[in-house]
Every structure is written in structure tokens, then in C-alpha cells.
Design an enzyme around this catalytic site. Sequence first.
Site, PDB file in Angstrom:
ATOM      1  CG  HIS A  60      -1.673   1.264   1.438  1.00  0.00           C
ATOM      2  ND1 HIS A  60      -2.530   1.874   0.544  1.00  0.00           N
ATOM      3  CD2 HIS A  60      -1.592   2.099   2.503  1.00  0.00           C
ATOM      4  CE1 HIS A  60      -2.957   3.010   1.059  1.00  0.00           C
ATOM      5  NE2 HIS A  60      -2.390   3.182   2.251  1.00  0.00           N
ATOM      6  CG  HIS A  85       0.805   6.988   4.245  1.00  0.00           C
ATOM      7  ND1 HIS A  85       1.166   6.210   3.184  1.00  0.00           N
ATOM      8  CD2 HIS A  85      -0.449   6.596   4.573  1.00  0.00           C
ATOM      9  CE1 HIS A  85       0.185   5.389   2.882  1.00  0.00           C
ATOM     10  NE2 HIS A  85      -0.814   5.599   3.710  1.00  0.00           N
ATOM     11  CD  GLU A  89      -3.563   5.656  12.604  1.00  0.00           C
ATOM     12  OE1 GLU A  89      -3.189   6.780  12.994  1.00  0.00           O
ATOM     13  OE2 GLU A  89      -4.698   5.193  12.822  1.00  0.00           O
ATOM     14  CG  ASP A  90      -1.389   1.332  10.624  1.00  0.00           C
ATOM     15  OD1 ASP A  90      -2.227   1.837  11.397  1.00  0.00           O
ATOM     16  OD2 ASP A  90      -1.542   1.254   9.403  1.00  0.00           O
ATOM     17  CG  ASP A 148      -3.776   6.949   2.276  1.00  0.00           C
ATOM     18  OD1 ASP A 148      -3.538   5.754   2.032  1.00  0.00           O
ATOM     19  OD2 ASP A 148      -4.212   7.350   3.378  1.00  0.00           O
ATOM     20  CG  ASP A 268     -26.291  13.766 -29.745  1.00  0.00           C
ATOM     21  OD1 ASP A 268     -25.780  12.712 -30.148  1.00  0.00           O
ATOM     22  OD2 ASP A 268     -27.466  14.091 -29.926  1.00  0.00           O
TER      23      ASP A 268
HETATM   24 MN    MN Z   1      -2.780   4.631   3.934  1.00  0.00          MN
END
Ligand code: MN
Length: 731
Positions: A60, A85, A89-90, A148, A268
Site C-alpha cells: 500500500h 505515511h 499510525e500502525d 492514499d 451528442d
Molecule cells: Mn494509507
Amino acid sequence: MDLQTEIEKREIEDLFEDLLKSFTRPLSLENEQLIRKAFQFANTAHMGIRRKSGEPYIIHPIAVAKIVVSEIGLGTKSVLAAILHDVVEDTEYNLHDIENMFGEKVASLVDGLTKLSGSFDSNQATNFRKMLLTLSDDVRVILIKLADRLHNMRTLDSMPYQKQLKITSETLYILAPLAHRLGLYAIKSELEDLSLKYKNPEIYQQIKIKLQSEEERINYLVFDFAKPIQEKLYAEHFEFTISGRPKSIYSIWNKMQNKNVTFDEIYDLLAIRIVFKPKDGISEKRQSFDILSLITDIYTPKPDRIRDWITIPKANGYEALHVTVMGPQGQWVEVQIRTERMDEIAERGFAAHYRYKEEGASESELDKWLMKIRELLSNPESDALDFLDEFKLNLYSQEIVIFTPKGDMKMLPKGATVLDCAYDIHSQLGNHCIGAKVNHILVPMSHVLKSGDQVEILTSDKQTPKPSWIESAITARAKSKIRDSFKQEQKKHIEDGRLKLNQQLESLNVKPASNTLKKLINHYGLHSKEQLYAEIGMGLVTLENLETTLLEKSVNKFVKFWKLSFVFGGEKKDENLTIEKKKPFLLNEDQKKATFQLATCCNPIPGDDVVGFASEDQQIMIHNKSCEEAVKLMSSHGDDIIEVTWTKSKMLYYLTHIYIRGFDHQGIANKITNVISNEYGINMRSINMDAHDGIFEGNLHLYIQNTELLEKLITKLLDIKGVDTVQRKEI
Ligand code: MN
């Protein structure tokens, strides 16, 4: 921990090398090493984590970085931020780790992205606001966020349905408009198309198939039309490409909806685009007009249809010449003329400005726009949803150009009034505005300005803002300034409003119960009790028709005896009274459970593609999926989305409005009512027919069971001689 397989490792390596190759300008060794380092770091950090689709997570961020380079055209820092990124967060790493390894700027970009990545749950509006704050800090955060989102939309298949709806609505409501405002047309179109694909898969497929079958005809038309232009351009030694403009599936659908036309009527309109490489020594503008003149030598232009976006570019930076001419087969063809530079700006928008900045392209309009956003955001009082609405209005609006008495140019959104203009120049000018001289003629502050107007604002020291001014302004800036100016009085207004409303309700013998207030809040399109009181107190909401308003609503009680049950895995569960949001509901009539209501904005009937929203008091509001209000709700209250389905039932009836038009002849009204009541046995609530100049128009309010029956009825009505149009309308 399940790590990566050999095949996956190789695939990831390939994707990464492919990313490095996609830089159009050669990377310095130093930058390449930084990017490799970021990749190694992120790969290790995400090791063992997989996406919903089952692929290793690292795929990702690499894909997002690839979009950042090849579709937006940003540089090394943005690529680093894109790769990193989701790390903060993860994973267990934090911002300090990133700052130590990649420096302050990259860390601040990642920080911005982390703040935005938090699941957009209960308070999405606040989150959008956060996003816009970031926008004014460093636009790159938003550009990476768009990349993202684009990758997430491209891989939405593996997400559960509820999540798909939430993400697509959010995308349609704010991210696609934002991409548009930043000039990223290609990304905007793709986001919209993908949203449609998941929201209305059938419609998406239908249009896609039609587009494919039209392709050949279009190619032929383009070839035929472009040939003489090509010859002339060659003769003048231009280097150029000509292409037929591809139309996005979403934009076709949107037009079909809004203008109530068929696919063929839209298709058209032919459009072609000429992108050329300017010759040295002559200005791009001169050369663009030269090409325009070559074209109008061949084909006759439609008067008033030459658009010069080169002299005055659009606020998002768009530059081009547009002209509509009469083609050889007798149809109108729009021709767009751009240089390669303009084309890149058109496709990549704001990002392309970075590249051409040195070459003198102006980004000042965008800068000004960003400044206005910053200012709007600095007002902590404004309601997040209100703000979003107003902000969105400003995203799509077209611009007009006006001039100050000194000859300075100002851009305002289309429809802007004297008051908007005054507030745009200075808030004090707005607060004291009493009117203006437009082209030397005295006009009131509500006067709508036109492009090219010369505007002189007139002020008086005695003047102060009035609540009614809100209606004379259309820009978010002016409205928020006006609100600010009487914010202090708000408390008093709320108290006044409460008294006034309670008195009126009392005189009607109605208690100010919460559902009564809710009715009124909905009726006036407000958000809260406080807002209702305040607007009454300020006199913005008059209670003249209070009784009718309260009664009007009771019409909808008609459907309230519908009950809702929830069914999971085909089994009915009886004891469960609370709403479980994750499971689909079955709409039927025989359960005495939490009730639901059909939204009065779109009046869905059985068979319509619908979606439900849970409210705090365990009521479910059912909307048509395409209803604008529903789209807004889905994007702002994503967690309250409930999947709903209709049960087959012949027992219940829904109020439906049908509009009918045709050529008037004797007995036509009779025939229509005959079909409705005798052939179909449908009950009519009201019927209004009106004839003028040989045309009749009718509005019928009928009680209908489902869409199937409605479609049959419409077909049958269309069969009646003289009937030209039969449409379902809002009630
Ligand atoms: Mn992401």
C-alpha cells in the site's frame, strides 16, 4: 508472525524498483538512498501485517508513493512521507524516529498524514476540518492524502459493504471536490468513477458498456473533424497531439440525473483537445490564439462560446482556450487548445505549479484561496458541519472577475453579491457596507455581480451587520463574518426564540416535546435546538405557518406504522430491541420493533436502492442511496449507516408524486385517471391538471406499493396518445 513469502518479497522489490523508475527527472544519488532507506524502514516496520486483501501491508505505501510521483508529480520529500505515511499510525515507531532518520520536514508531513488517518468515525466533520487545517499548513499533506485515498479506492473490493459505502461517500462528498479544487482533474474523475462503481454498481456497468460501444463512432467523428485542422497545423510547423476528450462515467451519470436526459443526448456533444509545444520566441498566448484562428477559418464558431482561460486563468490555475464550432456533420464540437505546460497544469493541477513556478506561472490565486481557508478555520466558533457545507459550496463554484475603482482585479465566486465583495476586500468594509456603485450605478448590497463589473463599495459609520444579511451573501467568508459580528447577541436570541416558540406552541396546545422540536429542526434544515431557537429569536425563522408545518409533517405518519425488524443469517431474532449497526435490516411490516421512518427528502418506496441511518433514539431513517442528504449523512455519520433491504409486501402503500406532461386533447385527463384507478386500482390522494397553449401538465399524488408497479404504470401512461413525459418527482 507470518512474514513474507519469497514470491511476495520479489513482488515487493519489483514494485519498489518500479517506483524509483517512475521519476521523470533523474534522482540524485543522495535522494535515491534516502528513498531506499525509507522503504527498508517501512518494510521492516509493517512486516507481518497484511491488508484486508491478504497482501503484505507495505504494498500500500509503495503504491501511494507511486501515485505521488507519477500521477501528482511531487518530489522526494513527498515520496518519503508517502512511504512512511502509515508507520506512526500502525507500528511501534513514533514521530521522533522518523524525524531522526529523515528530518523535520518529512516528519511534519507524516505527522499531518497520521492526524488525518485516524478512523473517520463519529465525528467526521471535525476530522475534515482538521484536514483542511493541514491543507493550509502544507498542501503536500493533502496531495499525499488524496493519493492514499485513491489507492484505497482502487482496492476497495476487499472491504466489507458498510465500509465501502462510508469510504465512497466520504470520497464523493469532500475528497473529490478537493481534488477538483486543487486542479487534479484526472484523480478527481477516477475517485468519482470508483465511488459510483461501489455505490451503484449496476448503473456504473451500464454506462461503461455504452461508452465502449460508442467509442468507435467517436473515433471516427474525431478523425473526420480533426483532419483539416491537422493539415493546417502541420503547414504552420506546429508540434501537437489531437485527442477526443474521454468523458468520465460519473460525469455522464451526474448529467443524466441532474438534467433528466438520456445517455445518447449527453453523448451528442463532441469535444476534442489540441495540446501543442510552443515555438520559441513567441508567447504561448499568441500561439494559442493563432491556432484558434486556424480552426475558425475551417469551422464556424458558435457566437459567445470562446473562453479565454489564458489571459485570466481559473482560480485553480487552469489555463486553456475553449471554442465551440459547427462540425462537418452539423453538430457542435468543443475544441480545447493548450500548450504542454497548460496541459500538465490541467491534469495535475496545483502540483504542476511547483515545477513551472520559476517559469513565471502564477499560483497567486491559489495562494489567496488558501489564505481564505486559513482565515475561515481560525474561527473556532463555527460549527464543523456548517463550515463543511459552506466550504464545499466554495469548492465547485465558478469564478467571476470584478474590478475595483482603481482597476485592481478581484475573483469572486459566481453569484457573489456586493456584500460578498465588500467582505472579500475587508471585514470592516463589509460590516459598514450600505450598498455600492456598480458601473457607476447605485445598487443595494444584495445586488448580484457580473464578470467585468466595476464595483465601488459605499459605507457608513452608522451601519452594523443585520441577521438578514446572511441571505444577501453567498461566500463562506462573508457569512462567517456576519455571524461573528452578532455572536455576542446569540445567547439573548436563543432565550427570545425559546420564549417565542413556546408561546406559539402553547396557543396551538402543543407541548414543546423533543419530537415536535425535531420536526421543526428538520423542516427548517437546521442542526440543533439552539440553532432553531436562535434563528427564531433573530427573526430568520418566522413561525407564521407553524400549525401547517406541524400538520404537514403528519402526512408522513402514513408510513410510520411500518415496523422494522432485523434479520441476520435468515433468522429472526425477537428479543433484540437495540439496533445492531453491522447487520443488514429487513424492512417489513409485521414486527413490533424499533421503528423506522422514510426520509421526506427523497421518499423512498419499496424497490428503491436505499440505505438506513440509526439515530440516538434507536430510530432508523431510510433514504434513497442517491439522495443528496443521504450522501451527506453517509460522509458525516459513516458509523450510523445501516444496510437495509425491502421485503416483498403488497399490503402497504407509499405516497408518490408523478408529473405528467403532453399535448392537450379532449378526454386526456379521463384516460389518465382511468389507467390509474380502473386498470391498476391505484388510490389517488390528489390530482392537479392544468392546460395552457395546447400543453397540459399534471401533478398526481398516488399511493403506490413498489417501484415495479410504478414502472409499469409509467410505461402505461406513456402509451396514452398525447402523453409526452411521465416522471417521478419529489413529493
Ligand atoms: Mn494509507
